[in-house]
Design an enzyme around this catalytic site. Structure first.
Site, PDB file in Angstrom:
ATOM      1  N   ASP A 175       0.964  -1.067  -0.097  1.00  0.00           N
ATOM      2  CA  ASP A 175       0.182   0.059   0.169  1.00  0.00           C
ATOM      3  C   ASP A 175       1.053   1.146  -0.033  1.00  0.00           C
ATOM      4  O   ASP A 175       2.213   1.255   0.471  1.00  0.00           O
ATOM      5  CB  ASP A 175      -1.023  -0.113   1.133  1.00  0.00           C
TER       6      ASP A 175
HETATM    7  N1  URA Z   1       0.115  -5.475   4.675  1.00  0.00           N
HETATM    8  C1  URA Z   1      -0.471  -4.185   4.824  1.00  0.00           C
HETATM    9  O1  URA Z   1      -1.225  -3.738   5.649  1.00  0.00           O
HETATM   10  N2  URA Z   1       0.013  -3.149   3.886  1.00  0.00           N
HETATM   11  C2  URA Z   1       0.883  -3.820   2.952  1.00  0.00           C
HETATM   12  O2  URA Z   1       1.251  -2.952   2.012  1.00  0.00           O
HETATM   13  C3  URA Z   1       1.393  -4.943   2.836  1.00  0.00           C
HETATM   14  C4  URA Z   1       0.762  -5.826   4.073  1.00  0.00           C
END
Ligand code: URA
Length: 239
Positions: A103
């Site tokens: 993310d």
């Molecule tokens: N878990 C998350 O919360 N974000 C990521 O980018 C990857 C795993």
């Protein structure tokens, strides 16, 4: 590129199917039967398999390791944030896909490839444990640890999600392994046990570790040994 990987790509085989085809003498390179799975193929070399000829060119598939900085998104378009694909020319970037996503607020190891089949294999749940370094808002408690290792129910999701392993590195700093790749999984897991993720970084996928020499925003081709580790690496949820 290694012969077994090229055959797998060309013929749509798994790496182990490609290896057994080579070992059993089904593959010819430059008109000669070859049985060495790790033989290097160079541009211009010709391979014959099941009656078809294939010419190796540098435009064969690409496998990249990228150190994603915080602030970039893994989408093809976004009105508010830079894209990870902006690191490549438009011509190159349009053929690349990310293997799963990180993310916008997460940094660390992101794999990119032109090889859709490889990407699909790697994204299968449980295929590889991903390692995350997490900075928490509140101290880690024993109850939180037990809940995460025992399995947590997430709102709107069937079943329980279990963290594979969890190592405490400081009061609010942990390293953990998860084998699934669901949306915001790590952040949601910590929220479900009453904590909050302040910073999140992915440091490894399976046995492939983010290269320390790779500053945020930089990338390099994956080495052959790293690609092999992803093919065969241990998918067990343990450390
Ligand atoms: N878990 C998350 O919360 N974000 C990521 O980018 C990857 C795993």
């Amino acid at each position: 590129m290694r012969l077994d990987r090229w055959l797998a790509v060309v013929a749509g085989l798994s790496r182990s199917q490609a290896r057994s085809a080579i070992r059993s003498g089904q593959v010819q390179l430059q008109g000669q039967c070859v049985r060495q799975i790790a033989m290097q193929v160079d541009p211009g070399m010709q391979m014959r398999w099941q009656g078809s000829d294939h010419l190796f060119s540098e435009s064969a598939q690409r496998y990249l390791m990228y150190h994603k900085p915080v602030g970039e998104v893994c989408s093809r378009e976004d009105a508010h944030h830079p894209l990870v694909f902006d690191r490549w020319s438009v011509a190159e970037g349009q053929h690349l896909m990310t293997v799963g996503r990180l993310d916008c607020d997460t940094s660390g190891l992101l794999l990119l490839t032109t090889d859709g089949q490889w990407s699909q294999q790697l994204r299968k749940p449980g295929r590889h444990v991903k390692t995350y370094d997490v900075l928490l808002h509140n101290d880690l408690t024993e109850i939180m640890r037990e809940q995460l290792l025992g399995g947590v129910e997430l709102r709107g999701e069937a079943g329980r999600i279990q963290v594979c392993w969890l190592e405490q590195q400081g009061d609010r700093q942990v390293r953990m392994g998860v084998s699934e790749g669901r949306y915001h999984l790590v952040r949601r897991l910590w929220a479900a046990v009453g904590n909050h993720v302040v910073a999140l970084h992915r440091s490894a996928i399976g046995a492939v570790v983010l290269d320390e020499q790779l500053a945020a925003g930089h990338w390099r081709d994956l080495r052959e040994d790293e690609i092999s580790l992803l093919d065969v690496s241990n998918s067990e949820c343990s450390k």
